[in-house]
Design a protein around this motif. Structure first.
Motif, PDB file in Angstrom:
ATOM      1  N   ILE A 271     -21.266 -29.628 -15.713  1.00 40.66           N
ATOM      2  CA  ILE A 271     -20.799 -31.081 -15.973  1.00 40.66           C
ATOM      3  C   ILE A 271     -21.856 -31.592 -16.372  1.00 40.66           C
ATOM      4  CG2 ILE A 271     -20.137 -33.132 -14.920  1.00 40.66           C
ATOM      5  CD1 ILE A 271     -18.386 -31.447 -12.843  1.00 40.66           C
ATOM      6  N   LEU A 272     -22.247 -32.343 -17.613  1.00 38.01           N
ATOM      7  CA  LEU A 272     -23.430 -32.830 -18.168  1.00 38.01           C
ATOM      8  C   LEU A 272     -23.144 -34.397 -18.058  1.00 38.01           C
ATOM      9  CD1 LEU A 272     -24.444 -30.011 -20.763  1.00 38.01           C
ATOM     10  CD2 LEU A 272     -24.916 -30.226 -18.429  1.00 38.01           C
ATOM     11  N   LEU A 273     -23.740 -35.354 -17.431  1.00 35.71           N
ATOM     12  CA  LEU A 273     -23.494 -36.728 -17.742  1.00 35.71           C
ATOM     13  C   LEU A 273     -24.862 -37.140 -18.569  1.00 35.71           C
ATOM     14  CD1 LEU A 273     -21.828 -39.375 -17.054  1.00 35.71           C
ATOM     15  CD2 LEU A 273     -23.282 -39.579 -14.952  1.00 35.71           C
ATOM     16  N   PHE A 274     -24.438 -37.634 -19.485  1.00 32.21           N
ATOM     17  CA  PHE A 274     -25.678 -38.158 -20.377  1.00 32.21           C
ATOM     18  C   PHE A 274     -25.654 -39.535 -19.961  1.00 32.21           C
ATOM     19  CE2 PHE A 274     -23.609 -34.944 -23.308  1.00 32.21           C
ATOM     20  CZ  PHE A 274     -24.678 -34.095 -23.328  1.00 32.21           C
ATOM     21  N   GLN A 275     -27.074 -39.663 -19.651  1.00 31.86           N
ATOM     22  CA  GLN A 275     -27.243 -41.384 -19.242  1.00 31.86           C
ATOM     23  C   GLN A 275     -28.414 -42.030 -19.714  1.00 31.86           C
ATOM     24  OE1 GLN A 275     -27.302 -40.028 -14.867  1.00 31.86           O
ATOM     25  NE2 GLN A 275     -26.305 -42.107 -14.487  1.00 31.86           N
ATOM     26  N   GLN A 276     -28.386 -43.175 -20.092  1.00 34.19           N
ATOM     27  CA  GLN A 276     -29.226 -44.054 -21.010  1.00 34.19           C
ATOM     28  C   GLN A 276     -29.860 -44.970 -19.808  1.00 34.19           C
ATOM     29  OE1 GLN A 276     -26.928 -44.840 -24.193  1.00 34.19           O
ATOM     30  NE2 GLN A 276     -27.539 -42.899 -25.149  1.00 34.19           N
ATOM     31  N   ILE A 277     -30.876 -44.477 -18.975  1.00 36.23           N
ATOM     32  CA  ILE A 277     -31.177 -45.312 -17.849  1.00 36.23           C
ATOM     33  C   ILE A 277     -32.493 -46.144 -18.304  1.00 36.23           C
ATOM     34  CG2 ILE A 277     -32.531 -45.413 -15.658  1.00 36.23           C
ATOM     35  CD1 ILE A 277     -30.854 -42.800 -15.052  1.00 36.23           C
ATOM     36  N   GLN A 278     -32.255 -47.378 -18.212  1.00 37.03           N
ATOM     37  CA  GLN A 278     -33.593 -48.447 -18.627  1.00 37.03           C
ATOM     38  C   GLN A 278     -33.839 -49.043 -17.456  1.00 37.03           C
ATOM     39  OE1 GLN A 278     -32.401 -50.845 -22.272  1.00 37.03           O
ATOM     40  NE2 GLN A 278     -30.369 -50.261 -22.055  1.00 37.03           N
ATOM     41  N   TYR A 319     -35.495 -42.303 -23.031  1.00 38.72           N
ATOM     42  CA  TYR A 319     -35.110 -40.984 -23.305  1.00 38.72           C
ATOM     43  C   TYR A 319     -33.768 -40.918 -22.661  1.00 38.72           C
ATOM     44  CZ  TYR A 319     -39.776 -40.064 -24.849  1.00 38.72           C
ATOM     45  OH  TYR A 319     -41.141 -39.829 -25.502  1.00 38.72           O
ATOM     46  N   THR A 320     -32.816 -40.056 -23.339  1.00 40.48           N
ATOM     47  CA  THR A 320     -31.544 -39.646 -22.639  1.00 40.48           C
ATOM     48  C   THR A 320     -31.743 -38.797 -21.539  1.00 40.48           C
ATOM     49  OG1 THR A 320     -30.245 -40.491 -24.752  1.00 40.48           O
ATOM     50  CG2 THR A 320     -29.275 -39.124 -23.040  1.00 40.48           C
ATOM     51  N   SER A 321     -31.199 -38.983 -20.547  1.00 38.18           N
ATOM     52  CA  SER A 321     -31.284 -38.008 -19.459  1.00 38.18           C
ATOM     53  C   SER A 321     -29.996 -37.048 -19.141  1.00 38.18           C
ATOM     54  CB  SER A 321     -31.553 -38.587 -18.147  1.00 38.18           C
ATOM     55  OG  SER A 321     -30.626 -39.664 -17.641  1.00 38.18           O
ATOM     56  N   ILE A 322     -30.051 -35.905 -18.682  1.00 36.88           N
ATOM     57  CA  ILE A 322     -28.853 -35.302 -18.285  1.00 36.88           C
ATOM     58  C   ILE A 322     -28.857 -35.053 -16.941  1.00 36.88           C
ATOM     59  CG2 ILE A 322     -27.365 -33.212 -19.003  1.00 36.88           C
ATOM     60  CD1 ILE A 322     -28.955 -32.728 -21.220  1.00 36.88           C
ATOM     61  N   ASN A 323     -27.752 -35.714 -16.173  1.00 31.70           N
ATOM     62  CA  ASN A 323     -27.693 -35.374 -14.787  1.00 31.70           C
ATOM     63  C   ASN A 323     -29.024 -36.172 -13.927  1.00 31.70           C
ATOM     64  OD1 ASN A 323     -25.056 -34.451 -15.229  1.00 31.70           O
ATOM     65  ND2 ASN A 323     -25.605 -32.370 -14.547  1.00 31.70           N
ATOM     66  N   GLY A 324     -29.759 -37.137 -14.561  1.00 32.70           N
ATOM     67  CA  GLY A 324     -30.820 -37.727 -13.912  1.00 32.70           C
ATOM     68  C   GLY A 324     -32.108 -36.800 -14.501  1.00 32.70           C
ATOM     69  N   LYS A 325     -31.754 -36.029 -15.400  1.00 26.89           N
ATOM     70  CA  LYS A 325     -33.249 -35.206 -15.664  1.00 26.89           C
ATOM     71  C   LYS A 325     -33.672 -35.396 -17.153  1.00 26.89           C
ATOM     72  CE  LYS A 325     -33.044 -32.961 -11.658  1.00 26.89           C
ATOM     73  NZ  LYS A 325     -34.072 -33.260 -10.461  1.00 26.89           N
ATOM     74  N   VAL A 326     -34.763 -35.561 -17.564  1.00 30.40           N
ATOM     75  CA  VAL A 326     -35.176 -35.579 -19.119  1.00 30.40           C
ATOM     76  C   VAL A 326     -35.915 -34.403 -19.070  1.00 30.40           C
ATOM     77  CG1 VAL A 326     -36.984 -36.735 -20.270  1.00 30.40           C
ATOM     78  CG2 VAL A 326     -35.524 -38.101 -18.943  1.00 30.40           C
ATOM     79  N   HIS A 344     -20.663 -39.018 -21.892  1.00 33.95           N
ATOM     80  CA  HIS A 344     -21.635 -39.992 -22.428  1.00 33.95           C
ATOM     81  C   HIS A 344     -21.391 -41.542 -21.539  1.00 33.95           C
ATOM     82  CE1 HIS A 344     -24.182 -42.834 -24.467  1.00 33.95           C
ATOM     83  NE2 HIS A 344     -24.061 -42.436 -25.824  1.00 33.95           N
ATOM     84  N   GLY A 345     -22.411 -41.400 -20.484  1.00 32.38           N
ATOM     85  CA  GLY A 345     -22.220 -42.476 -19.320  1.00 32.38           C
ATOM     86  C   GLY A 345     -23.207 -43.424 -19.849  1.00 32.38           C
ATOM     87  N   GLY A 346     -23.697 -43.365 -21.004  1.00 34.17           N
ATOM     88  CA  GLY A 346     -24.917 -44.563 -21.440  1.00 34.17           C
ATOM     89  C   GLY A 346     -24.133 -45.674 -22.171  1.00 34.17           C
ATOM     90  N   VAL A 347     -25.157 -46.685 -22.657  1.00 34.52           N
ATOM     91  CA  VAL A 347     -24.727 -47.848 -22.980  1.00 34.52           C
ATOM     92  C   VAL A 347     -24.998 -48.142 -24.263  1.00 34.52           C
ATOM     93  CG1 VAL A 347     -25.330 -50.571 -22.767  1.00 34.52           C
ATOM     94  CG2 VAL A 347     -25.225 -48.753 -20.684  1.00 34.52           C
ATOM     95  N   ARG A 348     -26.049 -47.767 -25.088  1.00 37.33           N
ATOM     96  CA  ARG A 348     -26.411 -48.106 -26.125  1.00 37.33           C
ATOM     97  C   ARG A 348     -26.812 -47.128 -27.363  1.00 37.33           C
ATOM     98  NH1 ARG A 348     -27.627 -52.418 -28.819  1.00 37.33           N
ATOM     99  NH2 ARG A 348     -26.586 -53.937 -27.636  1.00 37.33           N
ATOM    100  N   ASP A 349     -26.634 -45.783 -27.126  1.00 39.57           N
ATOM    101  CA  ASP A 349     -27.407 -45.147 -28.083  1.00 39.57           C
ATOM    102  C   ASP A 349     -26.171 -43.983 -28.328  1.00 39.57           C
ATOM    103  OD1 ASP A 349     -29.137 -43.858 -29.835  1.00 39.57           O
ATOM    104  OD2 ASP A 349     -30.076 -42.391 -28.271  1.00 39.57           O
ATOM    105  N   PRO A 416     -20.938 -44.108 -26.629  1.00 44.17           N
ATOM    106  CA  PRO A 416     -20.721 -44.591 -25.241  1.00 44.17           C
ATOM    107  C   PRO A 416     -19.263 -44.638 -24.751  1.00 44.17           C
ATOM    108  CG  PRO A 416     -22.291 -45.935 -26.149  1.00 44.17           C
ATOM    109  CD  PRO A 416     -21.804 -45.045 -27.315  1.00 44.17           C
ATOM    110  N   GLY A 417     -19.127 -43.781 -23.518  1.00 49.17           N
ATOM    111  CA  GLY A 417     -17.534 -43.486 -23.187  1.00 49.17           C
ATOM    112  C   GLY A 417     -16.856 -42.319 -23.345  1.00 49.17           C
ATOM    113  N   TYR A 418     -17.257 -41.620 -24.464  1.00 46.50           N
ATOM    114  CA  TYR A 418     -16.757 -40.510 -25.045  1.00 46.50           C
ATOM    115  C   TYR A 418     -16.877 -39.338 -24.077  1.00 46.50           C
ATOM    116  CZ  TYR A 418     -16.007 -41.893 -29.957  1.00 46.50           C
ATOM    117  OH  TYR A 418     -15.639 -42.435 -31.074  1.00 46.50           O
ATOM    118  N   ARG A 419     -15.932 -38.277 -24.135  1.00 44.48           N
ATOM    119  CA  ARG A 419     -16.150 -36.978 -23.507  1.00 44.48           C
ATOM    120  C   ARG A 419     -15.751 -35.912 -24.208  1.00 44.48           C
ATOM    121  NH1 ARG A 419     -13.570 -40.747 -21.736  1.00 44.48           N
ATOM    122  NH2 ARG A 419     -11.603 -39.900 -20.482  1.00 44.48           N
ATOM    123  N   HIS A 420     -16.276 -34.853 -24.212  1.00 47.37           N
ATOM    124  CA  HIS A 420     -15.864 -33.365 -24.912  1.00 47.37           C
ATOM    125  C   HIS A 420     -16.060 -32.417 -24.023  1.00 47.37           C
ATOM    126  CE1 HIS A 420     -17.223 -34.371 -29.557  1.00 47.37           C
ATOM    127  NE2 HIS A 420     -16.600 -35.545 -28.848  1.00 47.37           N
TER     128      HIS A 420
END
Length: 705
Positions: A271-278, A319-326, A344-349, A416-420
């Motif tokens: 399970i890979l959650l891409f996050q764009q933590i600002q 940097y986009t992180s995966i499960n909280g890791k860059v 894709h659990g991010g907001v803007r990229d 943002p919001g997509y899943r594959h």
């Protein structure tokens, strides 16, 4: 725009962390975890005499988000609190210490005696797994600190002015459940120290797949999701497809092909959650910098500054992180097919996910792998980048919904919001680099720097060819190489599926596992002939009186969420799109200004066609199998006839979709999934009515509990 001052708890945390920091400006590189010098963790703030722990290998290892277990009452306890963790910053090769809002991955980590303080925890929400036909309960517990009336006034003058950043609720993105009461009701809101029991009643035929949950209170959505308030939500399925006289009489779930019955688990999935933590780095003295923390500084996100800037992601070197890791490491076995559930659990990229094999890298250390992968990020390495072998990815589902056949991709596009859901297997013991590669400008969420030139948001700079997200460490194994068709057919044989289904799987056909009957039939075509389509047109203007919202033929200018409206579709002075229960509608989605990912709650839609400005249907173009395909409209290829709940709408294009409102009356929303656009008005009330729910019902009120 309301600005939220740094709250007392954050200031206190920063001061304590600064006092205990070891003074080193350069904590160790995460890929040398055995080095005990200059540790990356500050001392435990509650015990200043305790020496800071040395970093360990898990600092950089990407594992599945922790599984949230039910409590003694059979509920999932989801606690919201400030969480502290470190995030690797490749710009300086150091760790940035962050204190951000988040979902606690394990309730026992929260100490009631220290309520209002932070919890040391991972920068990702826990994984929640549910089954079809069950009613699952989530006990939401908001333990964020109380806000000031300056930033969260009792009476909000403009609902589209971001506000109340510690007030929240919960949205189960993609679930086909009721939007009313204590189900997926995004009009509920919970202040700090408030608790609430959600109940989500799952249909027995709910599609099994990859979904996610996140905060969704209008006004605070963007800042909370940008802090990392998101987690995976997996619906497990056990239905076996049935065949009679050569015809599929009932469809099944792909899960049965992946479950390890002996272990009663899904050990072959990532399970890979891409996050764009600002975040911005805050010094005890009160000064702030961008996300490039020096010693003693702590990354926080306490106001809206920068969140709504077009170049906030790329220009600020995030940097986009995966499960909280860059730049983290994923470990797999050679030739083993894995199911990657990507969110894709991010907001803007925008993410253009591509996996490249590093030649002659079997003996590379983690540090050597990162260095080698990173060299291909630069624009002048584009030719060399293209010559690397791209790993084929075999997509089996999008947005949690199984497709009618397996699609082979070299580039997977995530808005943002997509899943594959995809099948991946690594044929060699070389290292593999996971990149976010540059797409055509008009396929990305755009950035507009001060120069006025429109560019992609690709971080950490707009001139790069790609951004490294992580890497794959392939362990040697004795497993024989298989094609995806061989794997699926073998799995079907093992569990004794009908031979006809085995044959279909050997041809990469998934019709025995799809959930929604097609809406692209002659019968439905005839049904829609005399029915006007639903039109949804994004629009935005900029400057001192800028607005985000929609265009309607009978409203002058841009209409933002909740603006005064007195037309035929008015409910209590607001526009509400009313849809008839049981009806099927065709929708025309478009955008007058820039590109926006469209998302609608409750009911997914089927993509009928995507028309470019010349009228060409770009969704009907086959996916290219060549290693370096032409990028023109690549994100729309192969989408014709597929079901989704989120779709990117490019300016000048028309996205034609159909939706069937089978069940679940009530009010919900559709909106842009660039969440700062949503917070500032690019959202609309949607109502399914005509059964037990009157179409003239009052608007849903936000409730305090």
């Amino acid at each position: 725009m309301l600005q939220l001052a740094i709250i007392g708890v954050i200031a206190a945390v920063i001061a304590v962390l600064a006092s205990n920091w070891n003074g080193a400006k350069n904590p160790p590189n995460p890929y040398n975890p055995s080095n005990p010098n200059n540790p990356s963790n500050p001392s435990n703030p509650n015990n200043p005499t305790q020496p800071p722990p040395a970093p360990t290998a898990p600092d950089s290892l990407i594992s599945n988000p922790p599984l949230l277990q039910k409590n003694a009452k059979g509920k999932y306890e989801l606690i919201i609190a400030y969480k502290m963790d470190k995030l690797y910053n490749p710009r300086k090769g150091t760790w940035d210490q962050l204190v951000l809002r988040g979902y606690v991955t394990k309730p026992s980590l929260f100490n009631k005696k220290k309520a209002g303080e932070y919890v040391e925890d991972r920068l990702v929400g826990p994984q929640i797994r549910v089954k079809q036909g069950e009613t699952f309960s989530v006990h939401l517990n908001n333990q964020l600190p109380t806000e000031s009336t300056a930033t969260c006034p009792e009476h909000i003058l403009d609902a589209n002015d971001p506000h109340c950043f510690n007030t929240t609720n919960l949205h189960t993105h993609g679930l086909w459940v009721s939007p009313q009461g204590n189900s997926d009701n995004v009009f509920l809101k919970f202040k700090p120290q408030e608790k609430f029991d959600y109940q989500f009643k799952m249909e027995p035929n709910h599609p099994a797949g990859t979904y996610w949950y996140h905060a969704h209170l209008h006004g605070s959505t963007a800042i909370q999701v940008s802090s990392g308030m998101a987690g995976p939500l997996i619906v497990e399925g056990s239905r076996i497809p049935q065949v009679r006289n050569g015809k599929i009489t009932s469809t099944g779930d792909m899960d049965i092909l992946w479950k390890d019955k002996g272990k009663n688990s899904y050990s072959n999935e990532n399970i890979l959650l891409f996050q764009q933590i600002q975040y911005r780095c805050t010094h005890p003295a009160g000064t702030t910098n961008l996300n490039n923390c020096d010693a003693g500084e702590v990354g926080t996100l306490e106001d809206y500054q920068g969140l709504n800037a077009f170049n906030s992601w790329g220009a600020n070197h995030y940097y986009t992180s995966i499960n909280g890791k860059v730049h983290g490491e994923i470990q797999v076995e050679q030739n083993q097919f894995k199911r990657w559930r990507m969110i894709h659990g991010g907001v803007r990229d925008t993410l253009g996910l591509i996996i490249k094999e590093l030649p002659k890298s079997q003996k590379f250390t983690a540090e050597q792998t990162i260095k080698a992968c990173s060299e291909f990020q630069e624009e002048d390495k584009k030719v060399d980048f293209d010559q690397l072998t791209s790993l084929p990815v075999y997509t089996i589902a999008q947005d949690g919904l199984t497709m009618d056949h397996v699609q082979t991709r070299r580039i997977s596009i995530f808005q943002p919001g997509y899943r594959h859901d995809a099948m991946v297997a690594f044929p060699s013991t070389n290292r593999y680099c996971i990149f976010d590669t540059n797409l055509n400008i008009d396929d990305e969420i755009n950035a507009i720097p001060t120069s006025g030139q429109i560019t992609p948001q690709l971080a950490p700079g707009n001139t790069l060819n790609a951004q490294l997200l992580g890497w794959v460490n392939v362990k040697a194994s004795k497993l024989k190489a298989q094609t995806p068709a061989q794997f699926l057919q073998t799995q079907a044989q093992k569990i004794g599926l009908n031979k006809e289904i085995q044959t279909q799987l050997s041809q990469l056909k998934l019709s025995a596992f799809i959930d929604h009957p097609s809406l692209m039939t002659t019968e439905i075509e005839n049904r829609l002939k005399n029915r006007p389509p639903q039109r949804s047109t994004f629009d935005a203007s900029f400057g001192p009186n800028g607005k985000f919202g929609y265009r309607y033929s009978d409203i002058e200018g841009i209409y933002s969420f909740g603006d005064l409206f007195t037309g035929a579709d008015a409910v209590e002075g607001a526009y509400v799109r009313k849809l008839e229960l049981g009806q099927i509608d065709e929708w025309i989605l478009s955008s007058n200004n820039l590109n926006h990912p469209y998302h609608i709650h409750v009911n997914p839609f089927q993509i009928v066609k995507v028309l470019d400005p010349t009228g060409k249907d770009v969704s009907d173009i086959p996916l290219a199998v060549d290693p370096n395909p032409n990028l023109e409209d690549i994100q729309y290829r192969g989408l014709k006839g597929q079901f989704k709940d989120t779709i990117f709408v490019k300016q000048g294009y028309q996205v034609i979709v159909r939706s069937h409102y089978k069940k679940f009356e009530g009010d919900f929303v559709q909106h842009c999934h660039i969440l700062d656009h949503e917070d500032q008005g690019m959202m609309e009330y949607v109502r399914i009515c005509g059964g037990k729910f009157p179409c003239d019902s009052p608007l849903p009120a936000s409730h305090h509990h």
